[in-house]
Design an enzyme around this catalytic site. Structure first.
Site, PDB file in Angstrom:
ATOM      1  N   ASN A 209     -13.806  20.785 -67.314  1.00 16.52           N
ATOM      2  CA  ASN A 209     -15.226  20.644 -67.680  1.00 16.52           C
ATOM      3  C   ASN A 209     -15.346  20.503 -69.195  1.00 16.52           C
ATOM      4  O   ASN A 209     -14.337  20.492 -69.906  1.00 16.52           O
ATOM      5  CB  ASN A 209     -16.034  21.838 -67.157  1.00 16.52           C
ATOM      6  CG  ASN A 209     -15.460  23.140 -67.660  1.00 16.52           C
ATOM      7  OD1 ASN A 209     -15.418  23.393 -68.858  1.00 16.52           O
ATOM      8  ND2 ASN A 209     -14.991  23.976 -66.745  1.00 16.52           N
ATOM      9  N   ASP A 278     -14.853  25.521 -60.782  1.00 17.21           N
ATOM     10  CA  ASP A 278     -15.187  26.158 -59.498  1.00 17.21           C
ATOM     11  C   ASP A 278     -14.250  25.726 -58.376  1.00 17.21           C
ATOM     12  O   ASP A 278     -14.071  26.442 -57.403  1.00 17.21           O
ATOM     13  CB  ASP A 278     -16.619  25.774 -59.082  1.00 17.21           C
ATOM     14  CG  ASP A 278     -17.639  26.415 -59.998  1.00 17.21           C
ATOM     15  OD1 ASP A 278     -17.306  27.466 -60.572  1.00 17.21           O
ATOM     16  OD2 ASP A 278     -18.745  25.866 -60.157  1.00 17.21           O
ATOM     17  N   LYS A 288       1.939  10.787 -58.466  1.00 11.89           N
ATOM     18  CA  LYS A 288       0.560  10.459 -58.826  1.00 11.89           C
ATOM     19  C   LYS A 288      -0.301  10.312 -57.565  1.00 11.89           C
ATOM     20  O   LYS A 288       0.217  10.014 -56.487  1.00 11.89           O
ATOM     21  CB  LYS A 288       0.531   9.155 -59.612  1.00 11.89           C
ATOM     22  CG  LYS A 288       1.028   9.341 -61.027  1.00 11.89           C
ATOM     23  CD  LYS A 288       0.754   8.098 -61.831  1.00 11.89           C
ATOM     24  CE  LYS A 288       1.434   8.212 -63.162  1.00 11.89           C
ATOM     25  NZ  LYS A 288       1.354   6.971 -63.919  1.00 11.89           N
ATOM     26  N   PHE A 323     -21.930  34.614 -68.531  1.00  9.60           N
ATOM     27  CA  PHE A 323     -22.794  33.539 -69.035  1.00  9.60           C
ATOM     28  C   PHE A 323     -23.322  32.753 -67.856  1.00  9.60           C
ATOM     29  O   PHE A 323     -22.673  32.681 -66.817  1.00  9.60           O
ATOM     30  CB  PHE A 323     -21.994  32.603 -69.949  1.00  9.60           C
ATOM     31  CG  PHE A 323     -22.019  33.015 -71.381  1.00  9.60           C
ATOM     32  CD1 PHE A 323     -21.334  34.146 -71.796  1.00  9.60           C
ATOM     33  CD2 PHE A 323     -22.751  32.295 -72.321  1.00  9.60           C
ATOM     34  CE1 PHE A 323     -21.367  34.550 -73.118  1.00  9.60           C
ATOM     35  CE2 PHE A 323     -22.793  32.685 -73.653  1.00  9.60           C
ATOM     36  CZ  PHE A 323     -22.100  33.815 -74.048  1.00  9.60           C
ATOM     37  N   LYS A 337     -27.618  36.096 -60.329  1.00  9.47           N
ATOM     38  CA  LYS A 337     -26.199  36.263 -60.683  1.00  9.47           C
ATOM     39  C   LYS A 337     -25.930  37.695 -61.162  1.00  9.47           C
ATOM     40  O   LYS A 337     -24.930  38.308 -60.811  1.00  9.47           O
ATOM     41  CB  LYS A 337     -25.872  35.257 -61.800  1.00  9.47           C
ATOM     42  CG  LYS A 337     -24.408  35.070 -62.070  1.00  9.47           C
ATOM     43  CD  LYS A 337     -24.209  33.880 -63.017  1.00  9.47           C
ATOM     44  CE  LYS A 337     -22.753  33.601 -63.257  1.00  9.47           C
ATOM     45  NZ  LYS A 337     -22.536  32.461 -64.127  1.00  9.47           N
ATOM     46  N   LYS A 341     -23.384  39.791 -58.803  1.00  8.17           N
ATOM     47  CA  LYS A 341     -22.031  40.013 -59.328  1.00  8.17           C
ATOM     48  C   LYS A 341     -21.900  41.357 -60.049  1.00  8.17           C
ATOM     49  O   LYS A 341     -20.896  41.615 -60.709  1.00  8.17           O
ATOM     50  CB  LYS A 341     -21.628  38.854 -60.243  1.00  8.17           C
ATOM     51  CG  LYS A 341     -21.661  37.527 -59.487  1.00  8.17           C
ATOM     52  CD  LYS A 341     -20.868  36.433 -60.110  1.00  8.17           C
ATOM     53  CE  LYS A 341     -20.919  35.212 -59.210  1.00  8.17           C
ATOM     54  NZ  LYS A 341     -20.230  34.060 -59.742  1.00  8.17           N
TER      55      LYS A 341
END
Ligand SMILES: Cc1cc2nc3c(=O)[nH]c(=O)nc-3n(C[C@H](O)[C@H](O)[C@H](O)COP(=O)(O)O)c2cc1C
Length: 397
Positions: A209, A278, A288, A323, A337, A341
């Site tokens: 990311n 994720d 490949k 975050f 969240k 969590k």
């Protein structure tokens, strides 16, 4: 950052003396009151006028100079000092101070200082490795003086080896660690995660990311400057690892999970600023990825939810901050969240807000806790890191 702090810079007769002009200027820009003390021999390498211009203070060379600002100058300036750095420190000055000699302005002032003293030796390799110099360095360390190990490299004398003074940017970090902030996190162990993770698809490609790691690195650095013992578990980034922070480099979400859970129960505070991928490919191709009619299909599976694991295994008194990066309903999603969590705080940002999120040097955060939501304006990631730490300290009291 250094407003109200007095920094003494002691310069000796070494070719590396010119590098201290940059250090003096950097300290001045951070609003420190900088006083430069030079040995007579140092003035052969760089002119005191350079430092007087950069710092706005008289450069002190002669103990018996009567054109003074203070009563007994070496004592007054020593009392005022918050930190003294002798850089470059010649073999001669190291030997003199280690053996109690105080025969010029620099050595006399250092002798009169009660504050932290940091030496950055710079000399030819043979001089540095001379057992007499080494004994003198050990003696300084024995008396609590910090001595920075010189780097190895090409030296001005043409030799290559140990004896190179660290660059001024590094010297600045030593000074900042000493005086930049109140040490309100001293005694606390903090674990920070930062950067992206990379999940291999095949030997060439990966899923990742856009995280730059800047937010996590800023938190790690600021926590260290506030006295914490910091471990930074970092995915691949282009950022120089901060000094005085234990950096554990990782690549995949699995690596990060193992690195974090291996030390998490020893931590007082855990801040997860990493953007962990994720999903990962269910199977990494040996070869490949094979394309068929220009179509590539990769079967994915979820990676470990590090934050959820940490919430489930939170030890008594431990503070857990995550975050959340949202594009819509930032508060609602972040609150969910927080609950799900078992977090103590979520630092949320809306990726659609200008100046927030990945890559840039700024962020726009909302700190969400059980009882409140504090919206912070646009600020640098370093300032945002300080706000996060302020909030955590206030909640842990
Ligand atoms: C060009 C040149 C470079 C020098 N570089 C160093 C050095 O890096 N480290 C050192 O210990 N001495 C160095 N010296 C020798 C010192 O200047 C010498 O030992 C002097 O007496 C040190 O004085 P001070 O410690 O009072 O400043 C150098 C001398 C010259 C001429």
């Amino acid at each position: 950052m250094l407003k109200g702090k007095t920094v003494l810079l002691g310069i000796t007769g070494s070719i590396a003396a010119y590098k201290i002009a940059y250090l003096a200027s950097a300290l001045q820009k951070l609003h420190a009151d900088v006083h430069v003390l030079m040995t007579e021999n140092a003035t052969n390498f760089i002119n005191p006028i350079t430092f007087e211009t950069l710092t706005g203070n008289k450069c002190l060379v002669d103990t018996f100079d009567r054109n003074f600002q203070f009563q007994v100058e070496h004592v007054s300036i020593a009392k005022k000092a918050d930190v003294v750095m002798i850089a470059p420190a010649s073999a001669n000055v190291i030997g003199k101070i280690a053996n109690g000699l105080a025969d010029d302005m620099l050595t006399t002032t250092v002798m009169a200082c009660r504050c932290r003293k940091i030496f950055a030796p710079a000399m030819n390799t043979a001089m540095y490795e001379n057992p007499i110099v080494q004994d003198n360095i050990k003696k300084l360390q024995h008396y609590g003086y910090e001595v920075i190990t010189p780097a190895s490299g090409y030296l001005a004398c043409g030799d290559t080896g140990a004896g190179k003074m660290p660059e001024p940017e590094t010297l600045l970090e030593y000074i900042l660690r000493e005086v930049a902030f109140e040490k309100d996190l001293s005694g606390k162990k903090i674990l920070v995660t930062a950067g992206p993770t990379q999940e291999a698809i095949d030997p060439v490609r990966c899923l990742t990311n856009h995280s730059s790691g800047k937010m996590g690195y800023a938190i790690a650095k600021m926590a260290m400057l506030r006295g914490a013992e910091v471990t930074l578990v970092s995915g691949p980034t282009a950022i120089e690892p901060p000094l005085f922070v234990k950096v554990v480099p990782v690549t995949s979400a699995r690596d990060m999970f193992e690195a974090v859970t291996g030390v998490s129960d020893q931590q007082d505070i855990i801040i997860k600023a990493a953007a962990v991928a994720d999903y990962r490919p269910k199977q990494v191709s040996e070869d490949k990825v094979k394309k068929k009619d220009d179509q590539v299909s990769i079967e994915l599976e979820r990676t470990d939810d590090i934050l959820k694991y940490l919430g489930q295994h939170k030890k008594n008194g431990q503070f857990l901050c995550g975050f959340s990066m949202e594009t819509k309903d930032m508060i609602g999603n972040s609150r969910a969240k927080l609950e799900k969590k078992n977090l103590d705080m979520v630092a949320a940002n809306n990726l659609k807000v200008e100046g927030a999120g990945f890559q840039g040097d700024t962020n726009v955060l909302t700190l969400i806790t059980q009882d409140e939501e504090v919206s912070l304006p646009l600020m640098s990631k370093e300032d945002a890191a300080l706000k996060i730490l302020d909030k955590i300290i206030s909640l842990m009291k």
